[in-house]
Design a protein around this motif. Structure first.
Motif, PDB file in Angstrom:
ATOM      1  N   LEU A  94       0.285  -9.697   3.903  1.00 46.45           N
ATOM      2  CA  LEU A  94       1.220  -9.634   2.922  1.00 46.45           C
ATOM      3  C   LEU A  94       1.426  -8.087   2.545  1.00 46.45           C
ATOM      4  O   LEU A  94       3.003  -7.845   2.364  1.00 46.45           O
ATOM      5  N   GLN A  95       0.292  -7.240   2.302  1.00 44.95           N
ATOM      6  CA  GLN A  95       0.625  -6.000   1.938  1.00 44.95           C
ATOM      7  C   GLN A  95       1.578  -5.184   3.058  1.00 44.95           C
ATOM      8  O   GLN A  95       2.516  -4.513   2.834  1.00 44.95           O
ATOM      9  N   THR A  96       1.035  -5.364   4.257  1.00 47.94           N
ATOM     10  CA  THR A  96       1.593  -4.958   5.481  1.00 47.94           C
ATOM     11  C   THR A  96       3.089  -5.213   5.415  1.00 47.94           C
ATOM     12  O   THR A  96       4.091  -4.144   5.707  1.00 47.94           O
ATOM     13  N   TYR A  97       3.393  -6.536   5.273  1.00 53.25           N
ATOM     14  CA  TYR A  97       4.625  -6.842   5.307  1.00 53.25           C
ATOM     15  C   TYR A  97       5.538  -6.353   4.097  1.00 53.25           C
ATOM     16  O   TYR A  97       6.881  -5.743   4.278  1.00 53.25           O
ATOM     17  N   THR A  98       5.086  -6.241   3.043  1.00 56.96           N
ATOM     18  CA  THR A  98       5.620  -5.562   1.820  1.00 56.96           C
ATOM     19  C   THR A  98       6.057  -4.024   2.152  1.00 56.96           C
ATOM     20  O   THR A  98       7.310  -3.810   1.732  1.00 56.96           O
ATOM     21  N   ARG A  99       5.179  -3.398   2.676  1.00 60.52           N
ATOM     22  CA  ARG A  99       5.393  -1.945   3.048  1.00 60.52           C
ATOM     23  C   ARG A  99       6.538  -1.941   4.094  1.00 60.52           C
ATOM     24  O   ARG A  99       7.539  -1.193   4.194  1.00 60.52           O
ATOM     25  N   GLU A 100       6.591  -2.765   5.154  1.00 57.92           N
ATOM     26  CA  GLU A 100       7.429  -2.852   5.994  1.00 57.92           C
ATOM     27  C   GLU A 100       8.978  -3.248   5.636  1.00 57.92           C
ATOM     28  O   GLU A 100       9.975  -2.794   5.897  1.00 57.92           O
ATOM     29  N   ALA A 101       8.892  -4.179   4.630  1.00 58.81           N
ATOM     30  CA  ALA A 101      10.317  -4.713   3.993  1.00 58.81           C
ATOM     31  C   ALA A 101      10.718  -3.561   3.161  1.00 58.81           C
ATOM     32  O   ALA A 101      12.156  -3.523   3.345  1.00 58.81           O
ATOM     33  N   VAL A 102      10.087  -2.888   2.495  1.00 60.12           N
ATOM     34  CA  VAL A 102      10.541  -1.834   1.674  1.00 60.12           C
ATOM     35  C   VAL A 102      10.947  -0.747   2.604  1.00 60.12           C
ATOM     36  O   VAL A 102      12.035  -0.269   2.483  1.00 60.12           O
TER      37      VAL A 102
END
Length: 120
Positions: A94-102
């Motif tokens: 989830l944290q990786t996805y959040t960084r990629e979404a930003v």
């Protein structure tokens, strides 16, 4: 009037070139993949045998009951460790996805936003 048409044509051609540039930049914006939802089930702690008096810290259990409880408790601890590892792994995803979404949102913003800010 001819000057106006020439300027308008030039602006349209420049806008078309900018749109093509923006299209190539937009394709460079990687869309993040949403991680698969994981809902690990927390294991349940084994029930304390009825022969244990927790308030007094005493018991009148035979060795068979105590050994069974200790075995169940070891299995619970192993299951709980695995559960924590699953939760931490999902949080990392989830944290990786959040960084990629930003990063994706910032990339899209850079495509849309003019290179100089418009004041006025």
């Amino acid at each position: 009037m001819k000057l106006f048409l020439a300027l308008a044509t030039g602006m349209l051609l420049a806008g078309s070139a900018m749109a093509q540039d923006a299209g190539s930049v937009a394709s460079a914006c990687p869309v993040p993949a949403i991680p698969v939802v994981e809902r690990p089930t927390k294991p349940e702690r084994p029930a304390l045998p009825s022969c244990v008096n927790e308030a007094r810290g005493t018991h009148n259990c035979n060795n068979r009951v105590l050994n069974a409880y200790e075995t169940a408790n070891r299995e619970y601890q192993a299951s709980f460790t695995a559960y924590v590892a699953q939760v931490n792994s999902y949080i990392q995803k989830l944290q990786t996805y959040t960084r990629e979404a930003v990063a994706y949102a910032e990339c899209e913003r850079d495509v849309v936003l003019p290179s100089t800010l418009i004041n006025g």
